[in-house]
Design an enzyme around this catalytic site. Structure first.
Site, PDB file in Angstrom:
ATOM      1  N   LYS A 174     -31.707  -5.915  -7.474  1.00  0.00           N
ATOM      2  CA  LYS A 174     -31.940  -7.126  -6.681  1.00  0.00           C
ATOM      3  C   LYS A 174     -30.650  -7.942  -6.687  1.00  0.00           C
ATOM      4  O   LYS A 174     -30.350  -8.656  -7.633  1.00  0.00           O
ATOM      5  CB  LYS A 174     -33.076  -7.987  -7.243  1.00  0.00           C
ATOM      6  CG  LYS A 174     -33.467  -9.123  -6.267  1.00  0.00           C
ATOM      7  CD  LYS A 174     -33.995 -10.366  -6.940  1.00  0.00           C
ATOM      8  CE  LYS A 174     -32.937 -11.288  -7.446  1.00  0.00           C
ATOM      9  NZ  LYS A 174     -32.102 -11.932  -6.375  1.00  0.00           N
ATOM     10  N   GLU A 249     -25.964 -11.596 -19.312  1.00  0.00           N
ATOM     11  CA  GLU A 249     -24.582 -12.071 -19.257  1.00  0.00           C
ATOM     12  C   GLU A 249     -24.626 -13.357 -18.453  1.00  0.00           C
ATOM     13  O   GLU A 249     -24.867 -13.334 -17.245  1.00  0.00           O
ATOM     14  CB  GLU A 249     -23.674 -11.014 -18.611  1.00  0.00           C
ATOM     15  CG  GLU A 249     -22.190 -11.289 -18.817  1.00  0.00           C
ATOM     16  CD  GLU A 249     -21.618 -12.262 -17.811  1.00  0.00           C
ATOM     17  OE1 GLU A 249     -21.397 -13.433 -18.202  1.00  0.00           O
ATOM     18  OE2 GLU A 249     -21.403 -11.886 -16.656  1.00  0.00           O
ATOM     19  N   CYS A 282     -17.612 -17.045 -14.475  1.00  0.00           N
ATOM     20  CA  CYS A 282     -18.218 -17.503 -15.722  1.00  0.00           C
ATOM     21  C   CYS A 282     -17.221 -17.502 -16.874  1.00  0.00           C
ATOM     22  O   CYS A 282     -17.401 -18.231 -17.856  1.00  0.00           O
ATOM     23  CB  CYS A 282     -19.428 -16.635 -16.073  1.00  0.00           C
ATOM     24  SG  CYS A 282     -19.086 -14.861 -16.036  1.00  0.00           S
ATOM     25  N   GLU A 382     -21.187 -26.397 -17.276  1.00  0.00           N
ATOM     26  CA  GLU A 382     -20.465 -25.455 -16.437  1.00  0.00           C
ATOM     27  C   GLU A 382     -20.476 -25.955 -14.996  1.00  0.00           C
ATOM     28  O   GLU A 382     -21.528 -26.087 -14.379  1.00  0.00           O
ATOM     29  CB  GLU A 382     -21.106 -24.063 -16.515  1.00  0.00           C
ATOM     30  CG  GLU A 382     -20.332 -23.000 -15.774  1.00  0.00           C
ATOM     31  CD  GLU A 382     -20.969 -21.619 -15.874  1.00  0.00           C
ATOM     32  OE1 GLU A 382     -20.226 -20.629 -15.954  1.00  0.00           O
ATOM     33  OE2 GLU A 382     -22.219 -21.546 -15.860  1.00  0.00           O
TER      34      GLU A 382
END
Length: 477
Positions: A174, A249, A282, A382
């Site tokens: 997906k 992750e 990231c 973040e």
């Protein structure tokens, strides 16, 4: 011409049971250029059933059969590299030069590394010289749900799909509904390569729909997810009832520790790394921690580099940074820039709004904040945009403490000419990866983090294979 509303299930393109469609938006001009269908639970079940039916035969395929198919996929991927680059650039806004090199190149590199690891991986061996009759077998986990993000589409998909297939698993992919077309192009390549029906399946959808359905599905044996920490937590909860394996992750808030004895390019390198891919990585070094004697120079250099960073449409050749991926991301970044100003950080470059001359598209001004303290939101959250926070430190111990002052633990960076100091810090920093003096990880370097940057996941090379394998002990062989 690809029908973007269809799914790839059991070796063929099928019309979904779901009927809801959404536009794929070009972030450079905010115009929809394709439609995809969001899968229903029936679509998810169909894909999982196909993968489950294909698993017994595929799990018993030989190493040579899997190598042959993956090498043929690599040939096809390489032959259609320009098509892939154009697709990625249009769907998520990577400048075309970056799409051709880093974005598409990452996919090829990961596929090559998986093939290399597969050729030498020891799937069966004795427990040891003391017990040769005890065998250790590494066997495929089963049916795997692979849920991938929009920021590096082929990087993340090619870390997961080839590794799972190489291990003998069958998969349901997906991709992000924001950047699904590159995944569908890969499905075309897989289809033309000749993999057995059901080994690879693709269903489009969002996290609340197909993502949630896969996470809790009783016939899914493992979920491998790359994305936000918030979504990772939701997947873990959804998967708990079936006690399936989950590899995550997640996000990051990397610290780039720059000592006074760092090389002369360290500051410039750090700023550019932070802004690369429009800050949508990231593992970006978004917190620059600078030794006090170098701090003033670092702030001045960072402000200069930010002011010289070109921003422009993704389809233009050049070294500019492109837009961020969506209006939602644009608004989130604008709110955090505004909060940084309100909370007292010193804005030395950039700021709110679009760069001059860009009135349409999700373009963000390359932004640098100095004097950022540990109480400020931009220190801890973040941002996922071209925004750098700079802070001074006085001692090595203080630098370590500041770097570790985060819920995240993906990648940290060290810049110093003192190798002994660099190695000492590398042992103390709480992150899954450490990069020293601009040196990136080599081929097969395990990618993944600790703390709220993820668990149960190290991707790439041998570690990528191991993620999709179970260990079986057999006595009296």
């Amino acid at each position: 011409m690809m029908d973007t509303t269809k799914f790839y299930i059991n070796g063929k393109w099928v019309t979904p049971e779901g009927t809801q469609t959404i536009d794929v938006i070009n972030p450079s001009d905010e115009i929809g250029f394709a439609k995809i269908t969001l899968g229903s639970e029936a679509d998810t079940n169909m894909a999982v059933s196909a993968a489950k039916s294909a698993f017994p035969a595929w799990s018993m395929s030989t190493r040579e059969q899997r190598i042959d198919l993956l090498e043929r996929l690599l040939e096809t991927y390489s032959a259609r590299a320009e098509e892939m680059a154009q697709t990625i650039s249009k769907e998520m806004g990577a400048p075309i030069n970056l799409a051709r090199t880093a974005q598409v190149g990452a996919g090829a590199t990961h596929l090559k590394n998986t093939i290399r690891a597969l050729k030498t991986f020891n799937f069966e061996h004795a427990l040891g010289d003391h017990a040769p009759e005890n065998r250790i077998m590494h066997e495929p986990v089963g049916v795997c749900a692979l849920i991938t993000p929009w920021n590096w589409p082929m990087n993340q998909i090619m870390l997961k799909v080839p590794a799972a297939i190489a291990a003998g698993c069958t998969v349901v992919l997906k991709p992000s509904e924001i950047s699904p077309l590159s995944a569908m192009l890969l499905a075309e390549m897989i289809d033309s390569t000749g993999f057995p029906d059901g080994v690879f399946n693709l269903v489009n959808g969002d996290g609340e729909g197909v993502g949630s359905q896969l996470s809790k599905h009783p016939d899914i044996d493992l979920v491998s997810f790359t994305g936000s920490t918030r979504a990772g937590k939701a997947i873990t909860i959804a998967a708990a009832d079936t006690v399936k394996r989950v590899g995550l992750e997640l996000g990051g808030k990397g610290a780039n520790i720059i000592f006074a004895d760092a090389d002369e390019k360290a500051i410039t390198r750090g700023v550019r790394h932070c802004f690369a891919n429009s800050g949508q990585s990231c593992n970006a070094p978004t917190r620059m921690l600078v030794e006090k004697s170098l701090y003033k120079q670092a702030v001045e250099t960072a402000a200069l580099i930010a002011s010289q960073t070109d921003v422009g449409p993704a389809d233009v050749d050049g070294r500019q940074i492109g837009p961020v991926v969506s209006e939602q991301q644009f608004q989130k970044i604008q709110a955090l820039i505004k909060k940084g100003i309100a909370e007292g950080a010193t804005l030395v470059s950039g700021g709110e709004g679009r760069p001059e001359g860009l009135n349409k598209g999700y373009f963000v001004r390359p932004t640098v904040f100095a004097d950022v303290t540990r109480e400020m939101t931009i220190w801890s959250e973040e941002i996922f945009g071209p925004v750098l926070a700079i802070t001074a430190f006085e001692t090595e111990e203080e630098a370590v403490k500041m770097a570790n002052d985060t819920h995240y633990g993906l990648t940290n960076y060290i810049q110093t000419s003192d190798k002994e100091k660099a190695h000492r810090l590398a042992r103390q920093l709480r992150s899954g990866m450490i990069e020293i003096n601009g040196k990136s990880g080599s081929s097969g370097f395990p990618f993944g983090g600790m703390k709220q940057s993820g668990n149960g996941s190290r991707e790439g090379g041998v570690w990528g294979l191991e993620e999709f394998l179970e260990v079986k002990s057999v006595t009296d062989w």
